[in-house]
Design a protein around this motif. Structure first.
Motif, mmCIF file in Angstrom:
data_model
loop_
_atom_site.group_PDB
_atom_site.id
_atom_site.type_symbol
_atom_site.label_atom_id
_atom_site.label_comp_id
_atom_site.label_asym_id
_atom_site.label_seq_id
_atom_site.Cartn_x
_atom_site.Cartn_y
_atom_site.Cartn_z
ATOM 1 N N GLU A 179 0.820 -1.207 0.000
ATOM 2 C CA GLU A 179 0.000 0.000 0.000
ATOM 3 C C GLU A 179 0.857 1.260 0.000
ATOM 4 O O GLU A 179 0.533 2.255 -0.652
ATOM 5 C CB GLU A 179 -0.944 -0.016 1.201
ATOM 6 C CG GLU A 179 -2.022 -1.099 1.101
ATOM 7 C CD GLU A 179 -2.735 -1.344 2.417
ATOM 8 O OE1 GLU A 179 -2.353 -0.701 3.430
ATOM 9 O OE2 GLU A 179 -3.658 -2.185 2.442
ATOM 10 N N LEU A 180 1.971 1.223 0.725
ATOM 11 C CA LEU A 180 2.876 2.372 0.747
ATOM 12 C C LEU A 180 3.547 2.568 -0.617
ATOM 13 O O LEU A 180 3.725 3.706 -1.074
ATOM 14 C CB LEU A 180 3.926 2.195 1.841
ATOM 15 C CG LEU A 180 3.412 2.299 3.276
ATOM 16 C CD1 LEU A 180 4.507 1.895 4.262
ATOM 17 C CD2 LEU A 180 2.909 3.706 3.586
ATOM 18 N N ILE A 181 3.923 1.474 -1.260
ATOM 19 C CA ILE A 181 4.504 1.561 -2.606
ATOM 20 C C ILE A 181 3.495 2.156 -3.586
ATOM 21 O O ILE A 181 3.833 3.028 -4.399
ATOM 22 C CB ILE A 181 4.982 0.174 -3.077
ATOM 23 C CG1 ILE A 181 6.176 -0.294 -2.236
ATOM 24 C CG2 ILE A 181 5.348 0.194 -4.561
ATOM 25 C CD1 ILE A 181 6.581 -1.729 -2.484
ATOM 26 N N ARG B 68 17.001 0.342 -0.651
ATOM 27 C CA ARG B 68 16.036 -0.656 -1.149
ATOM 28 C C ARG B 68 16.603 -2.072 -1.199
ATOM 29 O O ARG B 68 15.839 -3.019 -1.402
ATOM 30 C CB ARG B 68 15.491 -0.295 -2.550
ATOM 31 C CG ARG B 68 14.821 1.057 -2.689
ATOM 32 C CD ARG B 68 13.541 1.187 -1.888
ATOM 33 N NE ARG B 68 12.572 0.154 -2.170
ATOM 34 C CZ ARG B 68 11.692 0.200 -3.185
ATOM 35 N NH1 ARG B 68 11.697 1.232 -4.005
ATOM 36 N NH2 ARG B 68 10.819 -0.760 -3.346
ATOM 37 N N ARG B 69 17.906 -2.265 -1.029
ATOM 38 C CA ARG B 69 18.506 -3.605 -1.122
ATOM 39 C C ARG B 69 19.769 -3.699 -0.280
ATOM 40 O O ARG B 69 20.751 -4.323 -0.673
ATOM 41 C CB ARG B 69 18.808 -3.947 -2.587
ATOM 42 C CG ARG B 69 19.662 -2.920 -3.306
ATOM 43 C CD ARG B 69 19.856 -3.274 -4.773
ATOM 44 N NE ARG B 69 20.594 -2.245 -5.477
ATOM 45 C CZ ARG B 69 21.916 -2.126 -5.496
ATOM 46 N NH1 ARG B 69 22.643 -2.986 -4.822
ATOM 47 N NH2 ARG B 69 22.504 -1.174 -6.177
ATOM 48 N N ALA B 70 19.763 -3.074 0.870
ATOM 49 C CA ALA B 70 20.954 -3.035 1.721
ATOM 50 C C ALA B 70 21.267 -4.413 2.295
ATOM 51 O O ALA B 70 20.390 -5.277 2.425
ATOM 52 C CB ALA B 70 20.749 -2.026 2.846
ATOM 53 N N ASP C 87 12.840 4.399 1.103
ATOM 54 C CA ASP C 87 13.249 3.748 2.349
ATOM 55 C C ASP C 87 12.665 4.471 3.559
ATOM 56 O O ASP C 87 12.214 3.838 4.524
ATOM 57 C CB ASP C 87 14.770 3.699 2.450
ATOM 58 C CG ASP C 87 15.359 2.522 1.693
ATOM 59 O OD1 ASP C 87 14.587 1.734 1.122
ATOM 60 O OD2 ASP C 87 16.597 2.384 1.663
ATOM 61 N N MET C 88 12.676 5.792 3.534
ATOM 62 C CA MET C 88 12.084 6.555 4.630
ATOM 63 C C MET C 88 10.597 6.222 4.773
ATOM 64 O O MET C 88 10.080 6.095 5.890
ATOM 65 C CB MET C 88 12.266 8.057 4.385
ATOM 66 C CG MET C 88 13.709 8.524 4.429
ATOM 67 S SD MET C 88 14.439 8.386 6.077
ATOM 68 C CE MET C 88 13.677 9.791 6.882
ATOM 69 N N PRO D 295 9.950 7.761 -7.690
ATOM 70 C CA PRO D 295 10.353 8.197 -6.347
ATOM 71 C C PRO D 295 11.800 7.821 -6.047
ATOM 72 O O PRO D 295 12.228 6.690 -6.330
ATOM 73 C CB PRO D 295 9.386 7.436 -5.417
ATOM 74 C CG PRO D 295 8.849 6.314 -6.230
ATOM 75 C CD PRO D 295 8.871 6.761 -7.643
ATOM 76 N N PRO D 296 12.573 8.738 -5.469
ATOM 77 C CA PRO D 296 13.968 8.430 -5.115
ATOM 78 C C PRO D 296 14.045 7.278 -4.115
ATOM 79 O O PRO D 296 13.209 7.161 -3.213
ATOM 80 C CB PRO D 296 14.467 9.736 -4.483
ATOM 81 C CG PRO D 296 13.551 10.794 -5.002
ATOM 82 C CD PRO D 296 12.219 10.133 -5.161
#
Length: 255
Positions: free
Chosen positions: A49-51, A109-111, A67-68, A61-62
């Motif tokens: 839902e946030l995406i 996004r992939r840390a 991530d924030m 979106p950056p």
């Protein structure tokens, strides 16, 4: 007294009723004399839902801002679960990934997790509290909030269990363990009581949604005992699949 790390996925904390049920399960574990750190995912479909929400305000979106945004889902779960535990007389402390000292590389996004400091978690455990940790997230050495990608809460749980030297890591989901096929679609699917980590990684890579392959690889590398259990069953009737882990091997890539 055993130190146990438990992880509850989105379906396990998908409603107020399920959050209260998870709190009851945690309370029972604590009253058995265990020390407990709990990793939670976002409720239900919150991340999706946030995406979707982000896509409505931005065509591209950056990654930093994503991530924030996405880390708020787990923060909701951890706070609500801590509240539910307080009602049961269980002292708990909710902690974000950054508050927990989950240090990652700089990839948004992939840390990948580099190390876990865990000072505040250990402090909470030493005070007899349950530490409720937001999964899926951490902070880079540049103090940027990061996320670990899909399935990141599984990885958080295993990495935390390794860092805390827990006796085992329990991954709770909405099925009795790992099956030969999706039991909701295939009535005759067989529940496996034990699996090797290599088979579990293969199943996960091929689409079995119970465990993320990265978390299984991490458990194998560090020799961490790993279980898959059903959070929707009564305590003591969770079913379960044990991923049979051998002593640690060389060549650790994460943590």
């Amino acid at each position: 007294m055993a130190l146990v790390v438990q992880k509850y996925g989105g379906t396990s904390v998908g409603s107020p009723e399920r959050i209260r049920a998870v709190a009851q399960r945690i309370a029972a574990c604590v009253r058995q004399g265990n020390s407990l750190a709990v990793v939670v995912s976002a409720m239900g479909h919150t991340t999706d839902e946030l995406i979707e929400l982000a896509s409505k305000v931005s065509a591209n979106p950056p990654h930093r801002e994503m991530d924030m945004l996405l880390t708020t889902g787990e923060r909701i779960s951890m706070a609500l679960l801590s509240m539910a535990l307080a009602d049961l007389g269980i002292h708990a402390m909710s902690l974000t990934g950054s508050q927990s000292g989950i240090i990652t590389d700089d990839s948004h996004r992939r840390a990948r997790i580099k190390r876990i400091l865990g000072d505040r978690i250990r402090g909470a455990l030493a005070e007899g509290r349950v530490a409720i940790v937001a999964g899926f997230q951490g902070v880079s050495e540049k103090k940027e909030i990061t996320t670990l990608g899909r399935g990141g809460s599984d990885t958080t749980a295993v990495a935390l269990a390794v860092a805390l030297k827990a006796s085992r890591c329990e991954i709770y989901t909405d099925v009795d363990g790992v099956y030969s096929a999706d039991p909701r679609a295939v009535p005759g699917a067989r529940l496996w009581s034990e699996l090797s980590p290599d088979v579990m990684v293969e199943l996960a890579t091929r689409g079995a949604g119970v465990l993320h392959p990265r978390s299984v690889e991490l458990a194998k590398q560090h020799g961490m005992a790993l279980w898959v259990l059903n959070s929707l069953k009564p305590v003591g009737q969770e079913g379960g699949t044990r991923v049979v882990i051998q002593p640690p091997v060389a060549g650790m890539e994460e943590l």
